[in-house]
Design an enzyme around this catalytic site. Structure first.
Site, PDB file in Angstrom:
ATOM      1  N   HIS A 194       0.827  -1.212   0.000  1.00 57.10           N
ATOM      2  CA  HIS A 194       0.000   0.000   0.000  1.00 57.10           C
ATOM      3  C   HIS A 194       0.856   1.256   0.000  1.00 57.10           C
ATOM      4  O   HIS A 194       0.550   2.249  -0.634  1.00 57.10           O
ATOM      5  CB  HIS A 194      -0.898   0.021   1.249  1.00 57.10           C
ATOM      6  N   ASN A 215       7.396 -10.386 -16.901  1.00 56.20           N
ATOM      7  CA  ASN A 215       7.688 -10.587 -15.472  1.00 56.20           C
ATOM      8  C   ASN A 215       7.470 -12.047 -15.108  1.00 56.20           C
ATOM      9  O   ASN A 215       8.272 -12.654 -14.405  1.00 56.20           O
ATOM     10  CB  ASN A 215       6.784  -9.710 -14.596  1.00 56.20           C
ATOM     11  N   ASP A 216       6.370 -12.611 -15.595  1.00 58.68           N
ATOM     12  CA  ASP A 216       6.123 -14.020 -15.321  1.00 58.68           C
ATOM     13  C   ASP A 216       6.828 -14.924 -16.334  1.00 58.68           C
ATOM     14  O   ASP A 216       7.393 -15.939 -15.962  1.00 58.68           O
ATOM     15  CB  ASP A 216       4.612 -14.306 -15.326  1.00 58.68           C
ATOM     16  N   GLU A 221       2.543 -15.568 -20.765  1.00 56.38           N
ATOM     17  CA  GLU A 221       3.342 -15.486 -19.538  1.00 56.38           C
ATOM     18  C   GLU A 221       3.902 -16.845 -19.156  1.00 56.38           C
ATOM     19  O   GLU A 221       4.723 -16.959 -18.261  1.00 56.38           O
ATOM     20  CB  GLU A 221       2.465 -15.039 -18.368  1.00 56.38           C
ATOM     21  N   CYS A 267       3.543  -6.152 -22.066  1.00 54.97           N
ATOM     22  CA  CYS A 267       3.192  -5.294 -20.935  1.00 54.97           C
ATOM     23  C   CYS A 267       4.045  -5.603 -19.713  1.00 54.97           C
ATOM     24  O   CYS A 267       3.881  -5.002 -18.671  1.00 54.97           O
ATOM     25  CB  CYS A 267       1.706  -5.437 -20.607  1.00 54.97           C
TER      26      CYS A 267
HETATM   27  C1  PEP Z   1       3.820  -9.874 -16.327  1.00 53.35           C
HETATM   28  O1  PEP Z   1       3.790 -10.975 -15.760  1.00 53.35           O
HETATM   29  O2  PEP Z   1       4.767  -9.491 -17.041  1.00 53.35           O
HETATM   30  C2  PEP Z   1       2.697  -8.930 -16.163  1.00 53.35           C
HETATM   31  C3  PEP Z   1       2.594  -7.833 -16.873  1.00 53.35           C
HETATM   32  O3  PEP Z   1       1.777  -9.247 -15.205  1.00 53.35           O
HETATM   33  P1  PEP Z   1       2.008  -8.996 -13.626  1.00 53.35           P
HETATM   34  O4  PEP Z   1       3.318  -8.290 -13.450  1.00 53.35           O
HETATM   35  O5  PEP Z   1       0.839  -8.213 -13.161  1.00 53.35           O
HETATM   36  O6  PEP Z   1       2.034 -10.415 -13.110  1.00 53.35           O
HETATM   37 MG    MG Z   2       1.975 -11.651 -14.831  1.00 49.41          MG
END
Ligand code: PEP
Ligand code: MG
Length: 585
Positions: A197, A460-461, A437, A508
């Site tokens: 937060h 990211n994943d 992902e 993204c």
């Molecule tokens: C990702 O995994 O790259 C992604 C954009 O989703 P998050 O970071 O919300 O898991």
């Molecule tokens: Mg993700």
């Protein structure tokens, strides 16, 4: 200043939580954590003790009400919900009646019994594997400390003199907010993740922050000079003259660069030889909408709907969600917004705590939504109802098979039927997309492309699953390599398969926000970038200053390279040459 410069420089690496570079003196905030002793009270003290707790409760309510009103004024209605949850704890008669009754029967002091009751609450939440529930423990403990402080009749620290960087072991969202009434330059904390937060608040307040900075609390002294680099998660205590000069330069360059970027706002993200890409923004909070427009975004490439669950025990209703999605659609129109359906589990919010040994390999994202079709249908109907301007798209997270996409599409059809039956208008051609992902999804990207209108790569994943490196584990963070040759080959494959299937392919994940990756990603043929709003103008500047043919050569060269070091070295030299004024991490 001279005195500080003689101290030894210490460098820390934390988690970047809110962008920007600041340099200034430390305000070392040590939260008042009262030492609680058990004290027996006499029979005739019982009523006085109850009275003392009631007064402390009332004072705490008054303080929190002020925090709440300030949050409402500064951040809007959505963000206040964090504090509403805290207010509710103070209004909880079951909790306070339990303490009052224990004072009567056990004849012990209010501090001890209050803490004991609150700890029962906290233990339950702390046992949860999900980050949002653990974050709530902070909220509950913060409320408890507030009451204990008021029992001791100690004053709340809220005023500090001068411009300072707040350094603390832990900073509750309420403290971060109250401090922001002063001239706060930045926040640095030992605890906390990028989704805490406090981190969300720092971003909404546009105050640079780095969290998860181990050991800093023991090392820091009041009045030390500190550098906070919220882009790269770097914190430097007592910087040497050279370091100070380096970061001062970076800060000024960044400021100057920001000014020169303003004219780019209304320009398209197009290469010198006319290759156009979409440059959208990642958004978590409604408050960011104005900012992304100011930054010149082509729309939203990822709206993380999990922010709607912040501070909530239950899922928001269809109506509540509809209102939020509608506001986004209207505010952005005619630009588009990609709404991602709830991506919970893993490290994110869970309404009911489920214990899993490997939450990242467990029940998360689309898997939960398909198992809970009523929750999914509420969200799909809400998005559909908000889609009549035809500028919303929907994206499913954590897809690993065609079957999941087909089931999700069936539920979209069912949601459409529900609305037709109620004669509620919606976009009949609402476009659906799959996030890439999971490595399996990358491998079957061609099949997925036949089922959806677009693919969006969540690096990211994807990187954590491809390289078997936990994205949140700082022990192995060096192994989380965006520029690993396997990642680059994988990206090329996804983009190629997507375009062969005639769908656009976006990204993204965080990699899209890394200026070091921009030329390479353009060269690989990425159609859409969805980036952190703060870096959007920089990325646009890079795209507008290169030739597509040249970017394709860069990508070809990188695809031949055998190590991350080699790839990064090559791209850094290229960037330094072409864009000496862009800060590279
Ligand atoms: C990702 O995994 O790259 C992604 C954009 O989703 P998050 O970071 O919300 O898991
Ligand atoms: Mg993700």
């Amino acid at each position: 200043m001279e005195q500080e410069l003689t101290k030894k420089e210490i460098r820390f690496k934390g988690i970047p939580a809110s962008p920007g570079i600041v340099i200034g003196p430390v305000y070392h905030f040590r939260k008042h954590e009262p030492l609680i002793f058990v004290r027996a009270i006499a029979d005739d003290e019982v009523e006085k003790e109850i009275e003392r707790l009631s007064t402390a409760r009332a004072r705490s309510q008054k303080e929190l009400q002020k925090v709440f009103e300030f949050a409402e004024q500064k951040l809007g209605e959505e963000q206040c919900k964090i504090f509403e949850a805290q207010k509710m704890i103070l209004e909880d008669n079951v909790l306070f009646d339990a303490v009052f009754s224990r004072i009567r029967t056990e004849k012990k002091n209010a501090e001890h019994l209050m803490k004991d009751e609150i700890e029962k609450y906290s233990r339950l939440m702390a046992a949860s594997t999900d980050e949002y529930a653990r974050e709530r423990v902070n909220d509950v403990q913060d409320v408890c400390n507030r009451v204990l402080r008021n029992l001791e009749e100690q004053k709340l620290i809220s005023k500090i003199d001068g411009s300072n960087v707040i350094v603390s072991h832990n900073l509750a969202a309420a403290d971060a907010l109250i401090f922001s009434r002063n001239d706060v330059l930045g926040y640095v904390t030992e605890l906390g993740g990028a989704t805490s937060h406090m981190a969300l608040l720092a971003r909404a307040l546009k105050i640079p922050a780095v969290v998860g900075v181990h050991q800093i609390d023991a090392m820091v002294q009041a009045e030390d000079i500190i550098i906070v680099d919220g882009f790269n998660g770097i914190v430097v205590l007592n910087p040497s003259k050279e370091t100070l000069k380096h970061f001062e330069k970076k800060r000024l360059e960044y400021e100057r660069f920001e000014e020169t970027l303003a004219p780019l706002r209304d320009q398209p993200a197009e290469t010198l030889d006319g290759h156009r890409v979409q440059l959208a923004a990642n958004v978590e909070l409604e408050q960011e909408l104005e900012f992304i427009k100011m930054q010149g975004a082509d729309g939203i490439g990822l709206y993380r709907t999990e922010s709607l669950l912040l501070g909530k025990e239950v899922f928001p209703s269809e109506q509540e969600q509809y209102e939020q999605y509608r506001r986004i659609a209207e505010s952005l129109y005619p630009k588009q917004a990609v709404i991602r359906t709830f991506d919970i589990g893993g490290d994110k919010f869970m309404a009911q705590s489920v214990r899993e040994n490997n939450p990242f390999l467990g029940w998360r994202g689309i898997r939960i939504m398909l198992d809970k079709p009523q929750i999914f249908l509420d969200q799909l109907r809400a998005i559909l109802r908000a889609s009549s301007l035809k500028n919303l798209l929907v994206m499913f997270p954590m897809i690993s098979s065609i079957k999941e996409v087909k089931l999700a599409k069936q539920l979209v059809d069912q949601a459409k039927d529900d609305l037709r039956a109620q004669k509620i208008p919606f976009d009949e051609h609402l476009r659906l997309g799959a996030m890439i992902e999971v490595p399996a999804a990358a491998i079957i990207a061609d099949h997925l492309a036949r089922e959806v209108s677009f693919l969006s790569i969540g690096t990211n994943d994807l990187i954590q699953y491809l390289l078997a490196v936990d994205r949140g584990n700082d022990i192995v963070s060096d192994l989380f390599q965006e520029f690993h040759p396997a990642v680059i080959r994988f990206l090329r494959r996804i983009i190629e398969r997507g375009s062969q299937g005639h769908v656009w392919v976006g990204m993204c994940g965080q990699m899209a926000s890394d200026p070091l990756a921009t030329i390479l990603l353009v060269g690989l043929g990425l159609d859409e970038f969805s980036v952190a709003p703060a870096v959007l103008p920089e990325i646009k500047k890079i795209i507008r200053s290169i030739h597509f043919t040249e970017a394709k050569h860069v990508a070809e060269s990188v695809l031949e390279m055998k190590s991350e070091d080699e790839i990064k070295g090559f791209l850094k030299r290229l960037m330094k040459n072409k864009f000496p004024d862009i800060p590279i991490g």
